[in-house]
Scaffold this active site. Structure first.
Site, mmCIF file in Angstrom:
data_model
loop_
_atom_site.group_PDB
_atom_site.id
_atom_site.type_symbol
_atom_site.label_atom_id
_atom_site.label_comp_id
_atom_site.label_asym_id
_atom_site.label_seq_id
_atom_site.Cartn_x
_atom_site.Cartn_y
_atom_site.Cartn_z
ATOM 1 N N LYS A 189 0.872 -1.170 0.000
ATOM 2 C CA LYS A 189 0.000 0.000 0.000
ATOM 3 C C LYS A 189 0.910 1.220 0.000
ATOM 4 O O LYS A 189 0.861 2.079 0.907
ATOM 5 C CB LYS A 189 -0.931 -0.055 1.232
ATOM 6 C CG LYS A 189 -2.016 1.010 1.253
ATOM 7 C CD LYS A 189 -3.146 0.757 0.265
ATOM 8 C CE LYS A 189 -4.127 1.915 0.279
ATOM 9 N NZ LYS A 189 -5.131 1.833 -0.810
ATOM 10 N N ASP B 299 -2.828 -12.016 5.527
ATOM 11 C CA ASP B 299 -3.915 -12.655 6.284
ATOM 12 C C ASP B 299 -5.236 -12.477 5.540
ATOM 13 O O ASP B 299 -5.981 -13.431 5.309
ATOM 14 C CB ASP B 299 -4.004 -12.031 7.681
ATOM 15 C CG ASP B 299 -5.160 -12.614 8.481
ATOM 16 O OD1 ASP B 299 -5.297 -13.849 8.489
ATOM 17 O OD2 ASP B 299 -5.930 -11.824 9.072
HETATM 18 C C1 IPM Z 1 -4.303 -17.062 10.106
HETATM 19 C C2 IPM Z 1 -5.233 -16.689 11.231
HETATM 20 C C3 IPM Z 1 -4.479 -16.008 12.354
HETATM 21 C C4 IPM Z 1 -3.815 -14.769 11.797
HETATM 22 C C5 IPM Z 1 -5.334 -15.636 13.603
HETATM 23 C C6 IPM Z 1 -6.019 -16.851 14.181
HETATM 24 C C7 IPM Z 1 -4.519 -14.948 14.654
HETATM 25 O O1 IPM Z 1 -6.277 -15.902 10.757
HETATM 26 O O2 IPM Z 1 -3.387 -17.855 10.356
HETATM 27 O O3 IPM Z 1 -4.495 -16.581 8.996
HETATM 28 O O4 IPM Z 1 -4.430 -13.700 11.747
HETATM 29 O O5 IPM Z 1 -2.666 -14.865 11.376
HETATM 30 MG MG MG Z 2 -6.239 -15.585 8.668
#
Ligand code: IPM
Ligand code: MG
Length: 352
Positions: free
Chosen positions: A188, A244
């Site tokens: 970004k 994520d």
């Molecule tokens: C992932 C999950 C995790 C993250 C959570 C559970 C903390 O969503 O492994 O993608 O955000 O990394």
């Molecule tokens: Mg995740």
């Protein structure tokens, strides 16, 4: 003897991990490979047992192991806990940071027999085959955070060092070299300073990889392009939080989040876990899809033990079982034969 630390964790983690372990043991037995499996408590399960989401014994066991197989952590019972004690942060992020698993690899591939499963159009999905490389131990997840009162405010600081950026980008370039030599770096940079540094370093590194075609894309555009025309992507590399979000989105390009496997690598060790969560709503009912975990076990054989043939055996077995029409609830369409977690494990064993 190679050691695998097994951390089932919470919710459906308790159901999907045993299926992946069965599959691993079967494949290893046929390859005449002796491995040691050791279970450790983690997440809410560990809180109940010893009062801590990431007990010292578990962390130590993982440190001593060659690879870690993790189910999922978290559940509504522990949602009220402060960040420093919650399963997701204390255990999962604690393990990632504690063992320096900075490179998270999430392959997204459309298995032809699952084409009808996704909500997206078949011609958009047919042939999707990409890998998303997500930075896993830096950025806003691990930056300083805090609150003040009257008026209430909160902050989460996003920081990246040159070294953190460089090593994940190197992982991206190296992966691209092994595939189609196309690397898309997602950032970004129109808004964030961390992204501007990221882009600068990516352009510097590109000179060391003249065979790789490097492109840059803003994360909002990447989200749109992933849905509009996913086949333009081969290797994506991005920072922690963008990765994520984009990998949950990209999981629908492979049919279901229940198919999304992942490997988290430190350079010397690997942790393997499905990209989905502990799904408390369906936990304990033999409903969960174990395939993302089984595919993560295949990644373990590939990345931690160099057992490419055995990894492929597992991946082929998954494809075969899906071709035969076996479906857990998340994959099912009207008229499909819906099976439970254990039956899916049985089918994979039979297909091996
Ligand atoms: C992932 C999950 C995790 C993250 C959570 C559970 C903390 O969503 O492994 O993608 O955000 O990394
Ligand atoms: Mg995740």
């Amino acid at each position: 003897m190679p050691k695998i630390a097994v951390l089932p964790g919470d919710g459906i983690g308790q159901e999907i991990i045993p299926q992946a372990v069965r599959v691993l043991k079967a494949v290893l037995a046929e390859a005449d490979a002796d491995f040691e499996f050791q279970d450790y408590p983690v997440g809410g399960a560990a809180i109940e047992l010893v009062g801590k989401a990431l007990p010292e014994e578990t962390l130590q066991g993982c440190r001593e192991a060659d690879a870690v197989l993790l189910g999922a952590v978290g559940g509504h019972q522990w949602d009220h806990l402060p960040a420093s004690e919650r399963p997701e942060t204390a255990a999962l992020l604690g393990l990632r940071k504690g063992l320096n698993f900075y490179a998270n690899i999430r392959p997204v591939r459309m298995i032809p027999s699952l084409l009808a499963t996704s909500t997206l159009k078949e011609d958009v999905l047919d042939g999707v085959d990409m890998v998303v490389i997500r930075e896993l131990t830096g950025g806003v997840y691990f930056g300083e955070k805090g609150r003040s009162e009257n008026p209430r405010s909160a902050y989460d600081k996003m920081t990246y060092s040159e070294e953190e950026i460089r090593r994940i980008l190197v992982q991206g370039f190296e992966t691209a070299m092994l595939r189609s030599k196309k690397l898309c770096s997602v950032d970004k940079a129109n808004v964030l300073e961390t992204s501007r540094l990221w882009r600068e370093i990516a352009n510097e590194l590109a000179k060391e990889y003249p065979d790789v075609e490097l492109t840059h894309m803003y994360v909002d555009n990447a989200a749109m392009q992933l849905v509009r025309n996913p086949k333009q992507f081969d290797v994506i590399v991005t920072e922690n939080m963008f990765g994520d979000i984009l990998t949950d989105l990209a999981s629908m390009l492979g049919g279901s989040i229940g198919m999304l496997s992942s490997a988290s690598l430190s350079g010397t060790q690997g942790m393997y876990e499905p990209a989905h969560g502990s799904a408390p709503d369906i936990a304990g009912k033999n409903l969960a899809n174990p395939l993302a975990t089984i595919l993560s076990a295949a990644l373990m054989l590939r990345y931690s033990f160099g057992m490419e043939a055995e990894a492929l055996r597992i991946e082929k077995a998954v494809e075969k079982v899906l071709e035969q029409g076996y479906r857990t609830g998340d994959l099912a369409q009207a008229g499909d034969k819906v099976v439970g977690t254990i039956e899916m494990g049985d089918a994979i064993l039979a297909a091996l």
